[in-house]
Design an enzyme around this catalytic site. Structure first.
Site, PDB file in Angstrom:
ATOM      1  N   ASN A  49       0.095  -4.775  -9.960  1.00 33.53           N
ATOM      2  CA  ASN A  49       0.354  -6.098 -10.548  1.00 33.53           C
ATOM      3  C   ASN A  49      -0.759  -7.012 -10.066  1.00 33.53           C
ATOM      4  OD1 ASN A  49       1.293  -8.594 -11.311  1.00 33.53           O
ATOM      5  ND2 ASN A  49       2.965  -8.659  -9.816  1.00 33.53           N
ATOM      6  N   TRP A  50      -1.698  -7.302 -10.968  1.00 33.05           N
ATOM      7  CA  TRP A  50      -2.864  -8.092 -10.537  1.00 33.05           C
ATOM      8  C   TRP A  50      -2.525  -9.564 -10.370  1.00 33.05           C
ATOM      9  CZ3 TRP A  50      -7.511  -6.001 -13.966  1.00 33.05           C
ATOM     10  CH2 TRP A  50      -7.771  -4.672 -13.601  1.00 33.05           C
TER      11      TRP A  50
ATOM     12  N   GLY B 206       3.781 -10.097  -0.522  1.00 32.02           N
ATOM     13  CA  GLY B 206       2.596 -10.848  -0.097  1.00 32.02           C
ATOM     14  C   GLY B 206       2.688 -11.380   1.321  1.00 32.02           C
TER      15      GLY B 206
ATOM     16  N   SER C 221       4.360  -5.617  -0.086  1.00 30.52           N
ATOM     17  CA  SER C 221       3.409  -5.256   0.972  1.00 30.52           C
ATOM     18  C   SER C 221       3.261  -3.750   1.145  1.00 30.52           C
ATOM     19  CB  SER C 221       3.789  -5.934   2.296  1.00 30.52           C
ATOM     20  OG  SER C 221       3.761  -7.338   2.147  1.00 30.52           O
TER      21      SER C 221
ATOM     22  N   GLU D 285       8.213 -14.166  -8.597  1.00 29.25           N
ATOM     23  CA  GLU D 285       7.405 -15.383  -8.763  1.00 29.25           C
ATOM     24  C   GLU D 285       7.749 -16.082 -10.077  1.00 29.25           C
ATOM     25  OE1 GLU D 285       3.615 -13.453  -8.138  1.00 29.25           O
ATOM     26  OE2 GLU D 285       4.175 -13.121  -6.045  1.00 29.25           O
TER      27      GLU D 285
ATOM     28  N   HIS E 249       9.766 -10.755 -12.404  1.00 26.15           N
ATOM     29  CA  HIS E 249       9.114 -10.813 -11.091  1.00 26.15           C
ATOM     30  C   HIS E 249       9.627 -12.038 -10.339  1.00 26.15           C
ATOM     31  CE1 HIS E 249       6.107 -11.141  -7.971  1.00 26.15           C
ATOM     32  NE2 HIS E 249       5.828  -9.870  -8.198  1.00 26.15           N
TER      33      HIS E 249
ATOM     34  N   GLY F   4      -1.134  -7.120  -3.801  1.00 26.79           N
ATOM     35  CA  GLY F   4      -2.437  -7.300  -3.140  1.00 26.79           C
ATOM     36  C   GLY F   4      -3.277  -6.028  -3.089  1.00 26.79           C
TER      37      GLY F   4
ATOM     38  N   GLU G 144      12.032  -5.321  -5.312  1.00 27.27           N
ATOM     39  CA  GLU G 144      11.024  -6.054  -4.538  1.00 27.27           C
ATOM     40  C   GLU G 144      11.709  -7.129  -3.705  1.00 27.27           C
ATOM     41  OE1 GLU G 144       6.915  -5.766  -6.485  1.00 27.27           O
ATOM     42  OE2 GLU G 144       7.948  -7.416  -7.458  1.00 27.27           O
TER      43      GLU G 144
HETATM   44  C1  PEP Z   1       4.305  -7.894  -6.148  1.00 26.16           C
HETATM   45  O1  PEP Z   1       4.119  -9.084  -6.249  1.00 26.16           O
HETATM   46  O2  PEP Z   1       4.760  -7.245  -7.111  1.00 26.16           O
HETATM   47  C2  PEP Z   1       3.983  -7.247  -4.876  1.00 26.16           C
HETATM   48  C3  PEP Z   1       4.587  -6.143  -4.568  1.00 26.16           C
HETATM   49  O3  PEP Z   1       3.064  -7.900  -4.095  1.00 26.16           O
HETATM   50  P1  PEP Z   1       2.446  -7.386  -2.685  1.00 26.16           P
HETATM   51  O4  PEP Z   1       2.194  -5.905  -2.814  1.00 26.16           O
HETATM   52  O5  PEP Z   1       1.186  -8.166  -2.516  1.00 26.16           O
HETATM   53  O6  PEP Z   1       3.466  -7.693  -1.641  1.00 26.16           O
END
Ligand code: PEP
Length: 251
Positions: free
Chosen positions: A9-10, A174, A214, A98, A96, A236, A168
């Site tokens: 996921n960019w 993050g 993460s 966010e 998501h 990330g 998640e």
């Molecule tokens: C995400 O936002 O889907 C995610 C898993 O982010 P990160 O790997 O940076 O925690």
């Protein structure tokens, strides 16, 4: 049997040129790497056509990070599921944390998005997960069950079978804090049981449930070794080809 999947996921990162270069680098690396999972990259809308045209569809599936909750019309700035599908993208991340937190996407809005994605032949990667206060209050099972039920359990069994779930925990996204492999396994098994109660064991067993938060090359193998963890949704670490490949090869 369900698929193992590593999906990147960019988010709102990379220019078009940087994104195309990253996609090509991953595509090249995959040519010389033995893999045991499907690979997906979800990119900003602006990158979709170029990324679709820069990778081999047999190696990398391309997806969007969102789509509109309306089919078409006077919704300035929105991008519909039909538009996403017309780029050649095959997937769309929905729900998501966010989007839920910053853009106030409710269960009902997400239900519309899921329906439109499926109607247009896109595979939703549907995200669920609790915030830290909910985990600390031991409400995470209830929260996650409600997220799955409220946006997905209106689907027919045939449509539900097309969904990929991503668990998640918001406190792990993050932040560098990863759920332990045992914590991930516990809630993934719970999600699968919740699905089985509604759609039966066969559909539950065939649903890919990814872990996100993460995830990195150093912890992916331990997470993916758990029986109900079918891969990862990677933020990330998906922005650097070598890290993303390190996670892909954890299978
Ligand atoms: C995400 O936002 O889907 C995610 C898993 O982010 P990160 O790997 O940076 O925690």
């Amino acid at each position: 049997m369900r698929k193992n999947i590593v999906a990147g996921n960019w988010k709102m990162n990379t220019t078009l040129q940087e994104g195309v270069a990253l996609a090509k680098e991953i595509n090249e690396a995959l040519k010389t790497t033995e893999t045991h999972c499907d690979v997906i990259i979800a990119t900003p809308f602006t990158h979709l056509v170029s990324v679709v045209n820069s990778v081999e569809a047999s190696r990398i599936g391309v997806g969007a990070e969102n789509c509109a909750d309306k089919a078409e019309g006077a919704f300035t700035g929105e991008v519909s599921a039909r538009m996403v599908a017309s780029t050649g993208a095959k997937y769309v991340i929905l729900g998501h944390s966010e989007r839920r937190a910053y853009y106030h996407e409710t269960a009902d809005i997400l239900k519309e998005k899921v329906t439109l994605a499926l109607e247009n032949g896109l595979t939703p990667i549907f995200c669920v997960g609790e915030v830290l206060a909910e985990r600390e209050a031991e409400q995470h099972f209830d929260v996650v069950a409600a997220q799955v039920k409220d946006s997905l359990f209106n689907l027919t069994a045939e449509d539900f079978a097309k969904i990929i779930i991503a668990y998640e925990p918001v406190w792990a996204i993050g932040t560098g804090k990863t759920a332990t492999a045992d914590q991930a396994q516990e809630i993934h098994a719970f999600i699968r049981k919740t699905i089985a109660e509604k759609y039966g064991n066969e559909i539950a067993d065939n649903t890919s449930i990814l872990y996100g938060g993460s995830c990195k090359p150093s912890n992916a193998a331990e997470l993916f070794a758990k029986p109900d963890v079918d891969g990862g949704l990677i933020g990330g670490a998906a922005l650097k080809a070598s890290d993303f490949m390190g996670i892909i090869t954890a299978f």
